[in-house]
Design a protein around this motif. Structure first.
Motif, short mmCIF file in Angstrom:
data_model
loop_
_atom_site.label_atom_id
_atom_site.label_comp_id
_atom_site.label_asym_id
_atom_site.label_seq_id
_atom_site.Cartn_x
_atom_site.Cartn_y
_atom_site.Cartn_z
N LYS A 197 1.22 8.77 -2.99
CA LYS A 197 2.35 8.41 -2.00
C LYS A 197 2.23 6.98 -1.80
CE LYS A 197 2.17 12.82 0.24
NZ LYS A 197 2.75 13.51 1.57
N ALA A 198 1.33 6.05 -2.25
CA ALA A 198 1.26 4.71 -1.81
C ALA A 198 0.89 3.99 -3.46
CB ALA A 198 -0.01 4.46 -0.86
N ASP A 199 1.39 2.57 -3.26
CA ASP A 199 0.96 1.96 -4.49
C ASP A 199 0.10 0.69 -3.94
OD1 ASP A 199 2.94 0.34 -2.99
OD2 ASP A 199 4.30 0.22 -4.95
N ARG A 200 -0.09 0.72 -3.11
CA ARG A 200 -1.31 -0.32 -2.80
C ARG A 200 -2.52 0.44 -1.82
NH1 ARG A 200 2.16 -4.65 0.33
NH2 ARG A 200 3.21 -2.87 1.23
N ILE A 201 -3.60 0.48 -2.38
CA ILE A 201 -4.45 1.28 -1.90
C ILE A 201 -6.00 0.85 -1.64
CG2 ILE A 201 -6.28 3.63 -2.18
CD1 ILE A 201 -3.80 4.53 -4.05
N ALA A 233 8.72 -5.44 -1.27
CA ALA A 233 8.69 -4.38 -0.26
C ALA A 233 7.46 -4.48 0.46
CB ALA A 233 8.90 -3.02 -0.89
N SER A 234 6.97 -5.35 1.23
CA SER A 234 5.76 -5.51 1.81
C SER A 234 5.26 -4.36 2.85
CB SER A 234 5.41 -6.82 2.23
OG SER A 234 6.08 -7.27 3.24
N LYS A 235 6.24 -3.86 3.79
CA LYS A 235 5.90 -2.92 4.48
C LYS A 235 6.06 -1.61 4.25
CE LYS A 235 4.77 -6.22 7.44
NZ LYS A 235 3.82 -6.68 8.68
N THR A 236 6.05 -1.17 2.77
CA THR A 236 5.98 0.12 2.32
C THR A 236 4.62 0.52 2.51
OG1 THR A 236 5.23 -0.75 -0.14
CG2 THR A 236 7.59 -0.35 0.59
N PRO A 237 4.31 1.87 2.53
CA PRO A 237 3.07 2.47 2.85
C PRO A 237 1.75 1.98 2.51
CG PRO A 237 4.40 4.12 2.79
CD PRO A 237 5.13 2.88 1.96
N VAL A 238 0.60 1.91 2.97
CA VAL A 238 -0.63 1.38 2.25
C VAL A 238 -1.61 2.42 2.21
CG1 VAL A 238 -2.64 -0.15 2.33
CG2 VAL A 238 -0.12 -0.99 2.83
N GLY A 239 -2.21 2.79 1.42
CA GLY A 239 -3.33 3.89 1.16
C GLY A 239 -4.71 3.35 1.63
N PHE A 240 -5.34 4.46 2.14
CA PHE A 240 -6.82 3.71 2.43
C PHE A 240 -7.80 5.05 2.36
CE2 PHE A 240 -10.19 2.13 4.71
CZ PHE A 240 -9.68 0.63 4.84
N VAL A 241 -8.77 4.94 1.62
CA VAL A 241 -9.67 5.96 1.44
C VAL A 241 -10.99 5.47 1.94
CG1 VAL A 241 -10.77 7.35 -0.03
CG2 VAL A 241 -8.48 6.75 -0.60
#
Lengths: 312, 312, 312, 312
Positions: free
Chosen positions: B71-75, B13-21
């Protein structure tokens, strides 16, 4: 202008004899390349065996630099250090004792540029022309005629020098006034030493941090850490083939020779009040390596010197 | 294996949300490039203005790293230094407080590799995967998506990381286990600093000895003194165009940033008992430059720092 | 104020048991000196033999630092490095697990002052008081009760600490807030290392220039070159008696220990953005000496390390 | 033996005229002290004002060093650097042009010991005796006759030299063969420079770590970090009175002078293949200080140079 007349007579008669003083590991193959290119060579050296070897190849051998100067109006000198150059040019049996007006003197030794300038002044008093033309490249390059010459001296004499130097080298670069050939050589070797020690430290640190040495070299070489020591002459055994690090640091450019060149860099920096913190430290590192048994190993052995012994 | 299951659901599901801090000078353009590539971005930062700017570009903004993790599983994290990374991951509102199992955590900050390893251990305890992926290239490269990423972490997760990193960079290099991305970055910058100071010293010495700086650069670049700082980023005004030395040392890579990276190199060397004489001295030189007014100039200004003032 | 009450009850009952954690080469004679001065000692160490040795001298031995804390309200720790200190204080069986309110904790290890501060904060949370009190002087001074203690911590606790430290040392110096004892120790040893290497270089240079080493030492010692390494601990064999240089550099203060202390100096300098060019280089020199077989020799063996081998 | 006869006639007639060449900041008060002690002085200098000043004090002034040599058989020279010494002794109007057999030549300049040896050889050819006798102590010590002289030369001439030098100095030390006076001076100043920079770094680090500078100085001075720069000439403003650091680093021993002496140390080390890592780095630090505006400040201003600017 008599001097210019002589210069032009030189150029016109290009296969007249060429003098050669200093038949060591570098000088002998250089003189042989002049012979191969059809130049008669009149040579001398302090060691009889060296004279004999060149005589067997077809050179005429004489007893002293003064004798060479009597018979040739283009002379190349290749000597270990400044005191030898001073002796060969200005000593009791030196070139300048019998030099002919208009003679072209090319010194390929690596020495202090201040000494090159003194020799040029002394030569000019005798109506001769002195140029400094130190080389980069070792014995192999000397044999194959693939040296690089960095030439300093009056520009109108450069073509005459180039004619001879191209017999012995693949690249001849004009650097400017007398002494700038030495300056270019010294500068290059100082930056080379810094790059080599820096590469050794960096590779060692990376390996300690878990990086594969080949991969680290590859990353550095595609990045801003890239330098000749990382991409052409890597000091870590196993990273490259055909370099001294692949052969127990035998061959190549010896640590004592690097220490000598860094001593020249330090002297010129001190005399010109130039700050060279890394160059000075590189000098000290190669100096202590000479003291600790690395004198005759290739200068890339600094990698081995810096690595810890125990448990490795 | 639950963790692997989660990993593979991420990939599918590669276009699921990406987190950014971390929405600073580097983080903001990086996050924007994720948006441009079609990834929904859920971001946060300590500064409201930074959050606002990214919100205006289409990102969803939340209050804390913990909220991002919910909310994101890639950060992706992009922070100034080790303490910030520790806070963002393990602090009271940190990512690991609410991280989901199988989440991929990619830290692009430049920090001590020992801290990266600690974060990886902490993440693993929560069932998440931590990778270090520091960058080379500045704000310009970040905007154009031309960064280089050096990635450390478990190899089977590398593809998942690469998918995101290629949106923000031109090169992505897998370096090995966790921490080796940092190691590669630190090693490169240490050798870069050594090469830059060495080039500055060498150019300065050559100029003092009468060489034209452009000619000297040319000679070095065709010889064994060649390095990135001599051939691509020469520190002497007038030698090259389009580099900071041509623009009063504005822009580029600031001296404080280089001093910080050399501090990391020094720490890792001390911890691993690695000898780095030139690296240590380079660190001290950039440190004293910070003290003497060069903090915000490009690191190639070491040429100016070392040169004597007029009239001495 | 409960804490102050506890403090004063400590002072009044001065021959109540003292805890001791860390029975190595230094800790064992220190603990014995407490016993000699009439203090019951409750001790522990990771090594059973060390526990046994102290037990035979009259100490009570327990299993863990936590057990020591249960039975003593004044505890001294003497450990090799920062990680050991962290473990002994904050680990699962650490002192702080069972520490009583008002307990006085004195750490004589040489560690990073930042760690001392962390321990002080952790101790304070438990109602205990932490002071750093590293020593100068080696095993001999420890046996004879002639150590120097440099003490950091809250001033009103200094008298209580001094009471115990004077049993083990000849000098006890109050340096300021927590961490300043470490700072003083690190600063002294950094300047010591610089002075020693400087003395070694200078003596070596003078000898090479034709000076008699004893005469040169005498001249330096009556001039501005004078330092502890030249007048009390001269590194040149034959100049002084009763120093390691007179005994093949055996005994004294080992090169690895000096390298460790210089690593601490480097870390604190990096963390505080302090420029220490000579201190950094001294660190690197002692580091490379460890790599080249000098690890267990006295640190004055740098004279031998720097001298050339061949033909001397 | 004519030379010995002349020597002994010198000793017997001790208040015969003494020559003096070089009437700078140091030479003038030194020559005045000879006058005060009853010696007729025959002096010269390149600057007419300097000649005039000494003439007004009672000296006889002549035009050149050669003229001095014609009228005096004991001559003292005090010159800024090696080239001046070479000119004054061997130049067209130099001392050796008209020196009398048996003349005692004492050079108090600080120069390369190799030049001292050359002058001694040249003097010996003319039947004269050359000794090197550089000084420590500045203009104040010169005025008060409190200089220290370090003397190199043949031992049987030392008494004759001592007779004159004690008029100008409080200490006269015989060091050995010609050149060893210079060697002792250079060695002392190299160790002094290392100690001073080391003290500055250490004090700065300690202050950053929270130590009071006066307390830190006290601790160092009772410990193994003690050196002349810490206990007699502390570089930190506020620690001591009556030193340059208490007076904005005015007066004292200028940074350019220290840089010059370190350049001599570097040259002699390079020529004798001696490793001096800290000495080399000290040289570079004083060199860059000259470039950054510290040329005329006392050499203890390295403390100020290394400290970070406010607000960083």
């Amino acid at each position: 202008d008599e001097m210019l007349f002589n210069v032009s007579s030189r150029s016109m008669a290009s296969k007249t004899p060429v003098g050669f003083v200093g038949l060591g590991n570098m000088g002998t193959p250089m003189a042989k390349n002049l012979l191969k290119n059809g130049y008669p060579v009149i040579a001398t050296d302090v060691f009889p065996e060296s004279r004999k070897e060149l005589q067997d190849t077809g050179a005429q051998v004489v007893d002293s630099p003064a004798d060479v100067a009597e018979k040739a109006d283009r002379i190349i000198t290749m000597l270990p250090s400044s005191p030898n150059v001073i002796e060969v040019y200005t000593g009791p049996n030196g070139i300048l004792k019998k030099v002919k007006k208009g003679t072209l003197l090319i010194d390929s030794s690596t020495i202090d540029p201040a000494v090159s300038k003194e020799m040029a002044v002394a030569a000019e008093k005798m109506g001769a022309v002195f140029m400094d033309a130190p080389v980069s490249g070792g014995v192999g390059a000397a044999s194959m005629g693939k040296l690089t010459f960095m030439v300093g001296g009056v520009e109108q004499e450069y073509n005459a020098a180039q004619e001879l130097l191209t017999c012995m080298g693949a690249n001849v670069v004009y650097c400017g006034q007398v002494g700038t050939g030495q300056a270019a050589k010294i500068c290059n070797n100082m930056l080379l030493a810094i790059g080599m020690i820096g590469t050794a430290e960096t590779m060692n640190l990376g390996i300690r941090l878990g990086l594969d040495p080949k991969l680290l070299a590859k990353i550095l070489n595609m990045s801003s850490g890239r330098c000749w020591s990382s991409d052409t002459y890597n000091p870590v055994p196993g990273v490259m083939e055909g370099v001294p690090s692949a052969n127990s640091y035998q061959g190549g450019f010896g640590t004592t020779l690097m220490a000598k060149d860094l001593g020249l860099a330090q002297n010129t920096a001190t005399n010109t009040k130039t700050t060279i913190p890394l160059g000075s430290l590189a000098h000290q590192i190669y100096r202590v390596m000479c003291a600790r048994g690395y004198a005759n190993k290739d200068f890339s052995s600094v990698f081995q010197f810096l690595r810890e012994e125990e448990g490795q």
